[in-house]
Enzyme design. Structure first.
Site, mmCIF file in Angstrom:
data_model
loop_
_atom_site.group_PDB
_atom_site.id
_atom_site.type_symbol
_atom_site.label_atom_id
_atom_site.label_comp_id
_atom_site.label_asym_id
_atom_site.label_seq_id
_atom_site.Cartn_x
_atom_site.Cartn_y
_atom_site.Cartn_z
ATOM 1 N N ASP A 185 -8.423 4.709 -2.396
ATOM 2 C CA ASP A 185 -9.856 4.792 -2.721
ATOM 3 C C ASP A 185 -10.543 5.738 -1.736
ATOM 4 O O ASP A 185 -11.741 6.015 -1.867
ATOM 5 C CB ASP A 185 -10.512 3.407 -2.771
ATOM 6 C CG ASP A 185 -10.410 2.639 -1.473
ATOM 7 O OD1 ASP A 185 -9.752 3.132 -0.535
ATOM 8 O OD2 ASP A 185 -10.994 1.532 -1.391
ATOM 9 N N SER A 186 -9.772 6.292 -0.780
ATOM 10 C CA SER A 186 -10.274 7.391 0.049
ATOM 11 C C SER A 186 -10.601 8.598 -0.839
ATOM 12 O O SER A 186 -11.227 9.558 -0.373
ATOM 13 C CB SER A 186 -9.246 7.776 1.129
ATOM 14 O OG SER A 186 -7.966 7.955 0.563
ATOM 15 N N ASP A 244 -5.014 2.054 -5.307
ATOM 16 C CA ASP A 244 -5.962 1.139 -4.665
ATOM 17 C C ASP A 244 -6.850 0.474 -5.710
ATOM 18 O O ASP A 244 -7.334 1.135 -6.638
ATOM 19 C CB ASP A 244 -6.879 1.922 -3.721
ATOM 20 C CG ASP A 244 -6.459 1.779 -2.265
ATOM 21 O OD1 ASP A 244 -5.754 0.812 -1.934
ATOM 22 O OD2 ASP A 244 -6.853 2.650 -1.463
ATOM 23 N N LYS A 302 -2.880 -1.897 -4.626
ATOM 24 C CA LYS A 302 -3.131 -2.298 -3.234
ATOM 25 C C LYS A 302 -4.531 -2.894 -3.143
ATOM 26 O O LYS A 302 -5.479 -2.370 -3.747
ATOM 27 C CB LYS A 302 -3.000 -1.083 -2.294
ATOM 28 C CG LYS A 302 -3.370 -1.416 -0.835
ATOM 29 C CD LYS A 302 -2.897 -0.356 0.149
ATOM 30 C CE LYS A 302 -3.796 0.847 0.290
ATOM 31 N NZ LYS A 302 -5.185 0.549 0.723
ATOM 32 N N GLU A 341 -7.384 -4.928 -0.249
ATOM 33 C CA GLU A 341 -7.693 -5.149 1.165
ATOM 34 C C GLU A 341 -8.045 -6.614 1.410
ATOM 35 O O GLU A 341 -8.886 -7.176 0.702
ATOM 36 C CB GLU A 341 -8.888 -4.272 1.577
ATOM 37 C CG GLU A 341 -8.600 -2.782 1.439
ATOM 38 C CD GLU A 341 -9.777 -1.907 1.869
ATOM 39 O OE1 GLU A 341 -10.806 -2.448 2.350
ATOM 40 O OE2 GLU A 341 -9.658 -0.676 1.717
ATOM 41 N N GLU A 397 -3.915 -0.935 9.280
ATOM 42 C CA GLU A 397 -4.742 0.228 9.642
ATOM 43 C C GLU A 397 -5.472 -0.004 10.959
ATOM 44 O O GLU A 397 -6.140 -1.038 11.151
ATOM 45 C CB GLU A 397 -5.755 0.506 8.512
ATOM 46 C CG GLU A 397 -6.632 1.718 8.818
ATOM 47 C CD GLU A 397 -7.365 2.283 7.603
ATOM 48 O OE1 GLU A 397 -7.121 1.818 6.463
ATOM 49 O OE2 GLU A 397 -8.180 3.211 7.807
HETATM 50 O O1 KIV Z 1 -7.573 4.768 0.689
HETATM 51 C C1 KIV Z 1 -6.697 5.137 1.480
HETATM 52 O O2 KIV Z 1 -6.398 6.337 1.633
HETATM 53 C C2 KIV Z 1 -6.000 4.115 2.250
HETATM 54 C C3 KIV Z 1 -5.114 4.566 3.371
HETATM 55 C C4 KIV Z 1 -5.919 5.104 4.479
HETATM 56 C C5 KIV Z 1 -4.182 3.510 3.799
HETATM 57 O O3 KIV Z 1 -6.162 2.961 1.995
#
Ligand code: KIV
Length: 272
Positions: free
Chosen positions: A53-54, A92, A122, A124, A191
């Protein structure tokens, strides 16, 4: 520069990722958000592509990961899936798609898997989302956990600093990691936590821990644009630059602009 040649082009599964830890093989993971980059990183031999989600920061220019939507994540993940033949593709789950509870989370995970074709999701968090993770795993969907600095909680943390420095937070992280393993997660991202804590979790758990700013772990993940040197002004100490694409791209585009302005481009041999 030394490169890593992958001879085995067989599709990577979550079982393979788990086996890599027991065989003592390190796991490489990197983010991608589009077809072209996914093709390149897959060809280069990365084991896991994370559609992070980055994307909210890197692709859309937001200052946090919170605004990205489920539809946008599905779009990015489906582009990556089309560009990938070997790596495991993990998507994510965006902020707001699972925090309201188990039913919401399971529905969102099903939608991501069905519409994007990715291999796993994924999420969190630890104990607070245990029920949701249980539901997603029970639906047959492989889950990667994410502990430590969980950027979707930035407003609660008050920033992106190192997490779990204090004893109480470190102990909670260890117990959350154990719980995620029990719930059936196939791997966990750690992280921005102290390296000694990462090493403790890696030795206690059987599933692989993938670190980012967390010292040595069973594997590592970086944001692609950060390690390629495209994100000028963002250089935390854990980011190693493997290229200076900022210079390469601005030089190349600058040369193109100059060639167009001087009428050097196109030449006769570049015309029909
Ligand atoms: O969204 C992302 O890129 C991440 C990584 C930094 C692990 O969750």
């Amino acid at each position: 520069m030394a490169t890593y040649i992958v001879e085995d082009r067989k599709k990577i599964t979550t079982q393979r990722i788990k086996a890599m830890k027991s065989e003592g093989q390190k796991i490489s993971m990197i983010t991608s958000y589009d077809y072209s980059m996914a093709r390149l990183v897959d060809e280069a031999g990365v084991d896991i592509i994370l559609v992070g989600d980055s994307a909210a920061n890197v692709m859309a220019g937001y200052t946090t990961t919170l605004p990205i939507t489920l539809d946008e994540m599905v779009y990015h993940a489906s582009c990556v899936v089309r560009g990938t033949s070997r790596a495991l593709v993990v998507c994510d789950m965006p902020f707001g798609s699972y925090q309201a509870g188990r039913e919401d989370g399971v529905r969102s995970a099903l939608e991501i898997m069905k519409r994007s074709g990715c291999d796993a999701v994924k999420l969190e968090g630890g104990a607070e989302i245990a029920d949701t993770i249980r539901g997603i795993v029970n639906a047959g969907i492989p889950v990667m956990g994410h502990l430590g600095l969980t950027p979707q909680s930035v407003n609660q943390f008050g920033g992106y600093g190192l997490r779990a420095r204090e004893e109480a937070e470190a102990e909670k992280l260890v117990s959350d990691a154990r719980l995620l393993e029990q719930l059936g997660c196939f791997a966990i991202v750690l992280e921005k936590i102290p390296a000694a804590l990462t090493s403790r979790v890696c030795s206690e758990l059987h599933i692989p821990l993938i670190g980012i700013g967390a010292g040595a772990a069973d594997g590592q993940v970086l944001v692609l644009q950060d390690m390629l040197g495209m994100n000028v002004g963002f250089k935390p100490k854990f980011v190693r630059h493997y290229a200076d694409l900022h210079a390469v791209i601005t030089d190349a585009v600058g040369q193109y602009v100059s060639d167009v302005k001087s009428a050097d481009y196109p030449r006769i041999e570049e015309s029909y």
